[in-house]
Design an enzyme around this catalytic site. Structure first.
Site, PDB file in Angstrom:
ATOM      1  N   PRO A   1       0.816  -1.230   0.000  1.00  0.00           N
ATOM      2  CG  PRO A   1      -0.909  -1.600   1.527  1.00  0.00           C
ATOM      3  CD  PRO A   1       0.407  -2.156   1.070  1.00  0.00           C
ATOM      4  CB  CYS A   2       1.232   3.857  -2.402  1.00  0.00           C
ATOM      5  SG  CYS A   2      -0.347   4.329  -3.137  1.00  0.00           S
ATOM      6  CD  GLN A   3      -3.138   2.930   2.166  1.00  0.00           C
ATOM      7  OE1 GLN A   3      -2.587   2.421   1.206  1.00  0.00           O
ATOM      8  NE2 GLN A   3      -4.175   2.360   2.764  1.00  0.00           N
TER       9      GLN A   3
END
Length: 484
Positions: free
Chosen positions: A150-152
């Site tokens: 995940p990149c959030q």
């Protein structure tokens, strides 16, 4: 003088790794399986070995796209046992949190269980062990493990907490480290690793952790090769820039693919017949204005709109210039001119950036990076709705454009263009991710529009993956790599 094309010093030191055995693919954070789709489009022989994906919408999409296996694996299991198993595996409804028993009861939990069984899914990465991957017979198979974590917590549009904190979504990278360490103890490390994430993974804020990750992989015996690749260099008109890292077990080299010319434009991917519901209505325009005002009060971003001549508007307005071929829409930005011009087939970003100096509201003939939220609009020709309902138009039958004023009312300004603005459809978004139409039909049959936007924005451009994987199969002639 020598000119080196697509060439690194490691090509002199190490041989290129060539895949000659059948592939067993392991996709961590699988989504709908962009990596598997890339291998499929290449016509490569591979086996869907394992996936790890806990979001129920993504699990459904993966099954619909790759397996179409609708066996009732739950027919001999009680409802309580199925719920117990889902809680044990760990699944998510909102992509961020584990679903509770009560939440699952309100869903078709049998269907969720069947999809997990059909796709050989390990679900929650925090609960995955090396033994679950079943990496065996490496003399007969090449194992590729992909991890698009995940990149959030990394992206500029996200929370920016970084990846050092294991409690964050981006911190799930260290679960991959744990699994690979366990694989090393078993002598079962996969031969190839593929990482994908936003370029901020190696930004100033995150470079220490990224270097730490690369060093850890080197200690496990991998050689790492890193490069940012943008989709426009691989035949997709989307300015999606992502960081990729190939890690190869042993002393081998890898060279990233050469850029390819962009021959298609955004309008080449647009659907011919689009529902009027995708066009911006006066209500939506007002919402953009209200959001713009809210962000301006916070000191964020630039305005959604343009002040131009006799037209004073707080939304996108249309205006024709003096030349016959100059039909365009002006979008206000923090540029020297104060606006950018958008013509047919251009894309407009509706999001309100945090930076006061950010530019690039308009992309010519291509789309900005897709996100999990539908924030992109496209300029198209055609100013009349089938119902002749003015509220859904930018320009009406008399060439008039409704614009939002300071007092939240409206004023009509005469215009001379038939350009309109609408949101990209889910189908168009998937085309911008390199997914073929027939595969979109498979993915979309059990998804809502909002879910489809999320799935597309959260995935990887298939064309880029194809180019990356292709390097493991293509023979490279030495004379083509060096020119005098």
């Amino acid at each position: 003088m020598y000119s080196f094309i697509n060439y690194t010093i490691f090509d002199f030191l190490y041989p290129r790794y060539k895949i000659t055995k059948p592939i067993r693919l392991i996709e961590l954070f699988a989504g709908y399986g962009s990596q598997a789709l890339a291998l499929k489009y290449l016509g490569v022989k591979f086996e869907y070995w394992k996936i790890c994906e806990w979001a129920i919408n993504s699990i459904q999409a993966y099954n619909d796209l790759h397996f179409q296996d609708y066996t009732d694996y739950s027919k001999n299991i009680s409802d309580d046992e199925i719920l117990d198993k889902l809680i044990e595996l760990g699944v998510s409804i909102n992509y961020n949190d584990s679903a509770t028993r009560e939440q699952l009861k309100r869903r078709n939990f049998k269907k969720i269980y069947n999809n997990i069984s059909a796709t050989k899914n390990l679900t929650d990465i925090k609960r995955v062990k090396a033994t679950d991957l079943k990496i065996v017979d490496k003399d007969k198979y090449d194992y590729i493990l992909t991890y698009s974590f995940p990149c959030q917590d990394l992206s500029l549009a996200g929370k920016r907490k970084g990846m050092s904190d294991t409690s964050t979504r981006s911190g799930l990278l260290w679960e991959v480290e744990r699994i690979l360490s366990e694989c090393q103890e078993l002598g079962e490390l996969p031969q190839i690793l593929l990482m994908e994430n936003v370029p901020q993974v190696h930004s100033q804020d995150n470079i220490e952790d990224f270097n730490k990750w690369q060093l850890r992989l080197e200690k496990l015996g991998y050689k790492n090769y890193v490069k940012d690749l943008i989709a426009t260099d691989y035949e997709i008109p989307q300015t999606r820039n992502r960081c990729f890292m190939i890690s190869i077990l042993g002393d081998y080299s890898y060279t990233f693919p050469r850029n390819q010319p962009l021959k298609i434009k955004l309008k080449d991917l647009l659907e011919e017949n689009v529902s009027e519901t995708y066009y911006l209505s006066e209500k939506i325009i007002n919402l953009f204005y209200k959001n713009e005002k809210k962000q301006q009060e916070k000191g964020n971003g630039f305005k959604f709109g343009v002040s131009d001549g006799n037209v004073i508007a707080k939304t996108i307005t249309t205006r024709a210039c003096s030349r016959m071929d100059d039909n365009f829409i002006k979008v206000k930005t923090n540029t020297q001119k104060g606006y950018e011009e958008a013509s047919e087939g251009d894309c407009i970003d509706f999001t309100q950036p945090k930076s006061k100096t950010r530019r690039g509201r308009v992309q010519k003939n291509k789309a900005q990076t897709l996100t999990t939220q539908n924030s992109l609009g496209v300029v198209t020709i055609g100013n009349y709705s089938p119902s002749n309902y003015n509220a859904s138009r930018i320009v009406d039958s008399k060439g008039c454009s409704p614009t939002v004023m300071e007092n939240h009312g409206t004023v009509t300004a005469t215009q001379d263009t038939n350009l309109r603005i609408r949101k990209l459809t889910p189908h168009e978004c998937f085309r911008l991710m390199g997914v073929k139409d027939e595969d979109f039909e498979k993915i979309s049959k059990n998804q809502s529009n909002s879910s489809l936007y999320h799935l597309a924005g959260d995935s990887i451009v298939v064309n880029v993956l194809m180019a990356i994987f292709k390097e493991f199969f293509e023979e490279v002639e030495e004379c083509k790599k060096i020119t005098i």
